[in-house]
Design a protein around this motif. Structure first.
Motif, short mmCIF file in Angstrom:
data_model
loop_
_atom_site.label_atom_id
_atom_site.label_comp_id
_atom_site.label_asym_id
_atom_site.label_seq_id
_atom_site.Cartn_x
_atom_site.Cartn_y
_atom_site.Cartn_z
N VAL A 41 0.82 -1.21 0.00
CA VAL A 41 0.00 0.00 0.00
C VAL A 41 0.86 1.26 0.00
CG1 VAL A 41 -1.59 1.35 1.44
CG2 VAL A 41 -2.09 -1.02 0.94
N ASP A 42 1.96 1.24 0.72
CA ASP A 42 2.78 2.45 0.83
C ASP A 42 3.60 2.74 -0.43
OD1 ASP A 42 4.57 0.36 1.17
OD2 ASP A 42 5.59 1.26 2.89
N ARG A 43 3.45 1.90 -1.45
CA ARG A 43 4.13 2.14 -2.73
C ARG A 43 3.14 2.28 -3.88
NH1 ARG A 43 7.51 -2.04 -0.44
NH2 ARG A 43 6.20 -3.51 -1.54
N TYR A 44 1.86 2.17 -3.59
CA TYR A 44 0.83 2.20 -4.63
C TYR A 44 0.23 3.61 -4.67
CZ TYR A 44 -3.16 0.58 -7.41
OH TYR A 44 -4.09 0.41 -8.39
N ILE A 45 0.51 4.34 -5.74
CA ILE A 45 0.16 5.76 -5.84
C ILE A 45 -1.32 6.04 -5.53
CG2 ILE A 45 0.08 7.76 -7.38
CD1 ILE A 45 2.93 7.17 -6.85
N PRO A 46 -2.28 5.30 -6.09
CA PRO A 46 -3.68 5.60 -5.74
C PRO A 46 -3.96 5.48 -4.24
CG PRO A 46 -3.62 4.28 -7.73
CD PRO A 46 -2.21 4.30 -7.17
N ALA A 47 -3.36 4.51 -3.58
CA ALA A 47 -3.55 4.37 -2.14
C ALA A 47 -2.90 5.53 -1.40
CB ALA A 47 -2.98 3.04 -1.65
N LEU A 48 -1.74 5.97 -1.87
CA LEU A 48 -1.07 7.12 -1.24
C LEU A 48 -1.91 8.39 -1.40
CD1 LEU A 48 2.62 6.44 -2.27
CD2 LEU A 48 1.56 6.12 -0.02
N ASN A 49 -2.59 8.53 -2.52
CA ASN A 49 -3.50 9.67 -2.70
C ASN A 49 -4.61 9.64 -1.67
OD1 ASN A 49 -2.07 10.70 -4.90
ND2 ASN A 49 -3.29 9.57 -6.38
N THR A 50 -5.11 8.46 -1.37
CA THR A 50 -6.16 8.32 -0.37
C THR A 50 -5.63 8.65 1.02
OG1 THR A 50 -7.31 6.65 -1.69
CG2 THR A 50 -7.82 6.70 0.66
N VAL A 51 -4.44 8.19 1.33
CA VAL A 51 -3.82 8.49 2.63
C VAL A 51 -3.61 10.00 2.75
CG1 VAL A 51 -1.73 8.18 4.02
CG2 VAL A 51 -2.78 6.22 2.88
N TRP A 52 -3.17 10.65 1.70
CA TRP A 52 -2.99 12.10 1.68
C TRP A 52 -4.34 12.80 1.95
CZ3 TRP A 52 -5.07 15.69 -1.80
CH2 TRP A 52 -4.56 16.98 -1.69
N GLY A 53 -5.40 12.31 1.28
CA GLY A 53 -6.73 12.88 1.51
C GLY A 53 -7.17 12.73 2.95
N LEU A 54 -6.90 11.58 3.54
CA LEU A 54 -7.22 11.38 4.95
C LEU A 54 -6.43 12.33 5.84
CD1 LEU A 54 -7.55 7.52 5.29
CD2 LEU A 54 -9.24 9.20 6.02
N GLY A 55 -5.17 12.53 5.52
CA GLY A 55 -4.36 13.47 6.29
C GLY A 55 -4.93 14.87 6.26
N ASN A 56 -5.32 15.31 5.08
CA ASN A 56 -5.94 16.64 4.96
C ASN A 56 -7.26 16.72 5.71
OD1 ASN A 56 -3.98 17.98 3.42
ND2 ASN A 56 -4.75 17.07 1.54
N LEU A 57 -8.02 15.66 5.63
CA LEU A 57 -9.31 15.62 6.33
C LEU A 57 -9.11 15.71 7.83
CD1 LEU A 57 -12.42 15.15 6.06
CD2 LEU A 57 -11.90 12.74 6.40
N PHE A 58 -8.21 14.91 8.36
CA PHE A 58 -7.95 14.94 9.80
C PHE A 58 -7.40 16.29 10.23
CE2 PHE A 58 -7.32 10.09 9.57
CZ PHE A 58 -8.65 9.86 9.89
#
Length: 78
Positions: free
Chosen positions: A48-65
């Motif tokens: 997951v930590d190397r899969y760009i679409p998943a990283l985009n989701t993690v980034w979105g969660l970071g912004n949301l939090f």
């Protein structure tokens, strides 16, 4: 294509972005979490930590939090 297909998961992530932009933070978090869980199942936790679409989701969660002032969780995502 099914609920776990990469294209479907990108759409779910994009719904998270849309909801966040609309101020619907609860709905945004649901979509981001659904997408992230799907990516974890599709590519495996170890990838997951190397899969760009998943990283985009993690980034979105970071912004949301961050927007929700949940800074510990935001830091974990970033």
């Amino acid at each position: 294509l099914g609920p776990k297909h990469a294209s479907t998961l990108r759409t779910v992530n994009n719904l998270g972005l849309l909801y966040a932009d609309q101020g619907k933070l609860g709905e945004a978090e649901e979509m981001y979490m659904r997408a992230l869980q799907g990516y974890e199942e599709a590519v495996g936790m170890e990838n997951v930590d190397r899969y760009i679409p998943a990283l985009n989701t993690v980034w979105g969660l970071g912004n949301l939090f961050q927007a929700q002032k949940e800074l510990v969780q935001a830091k974990q995502m970033f």
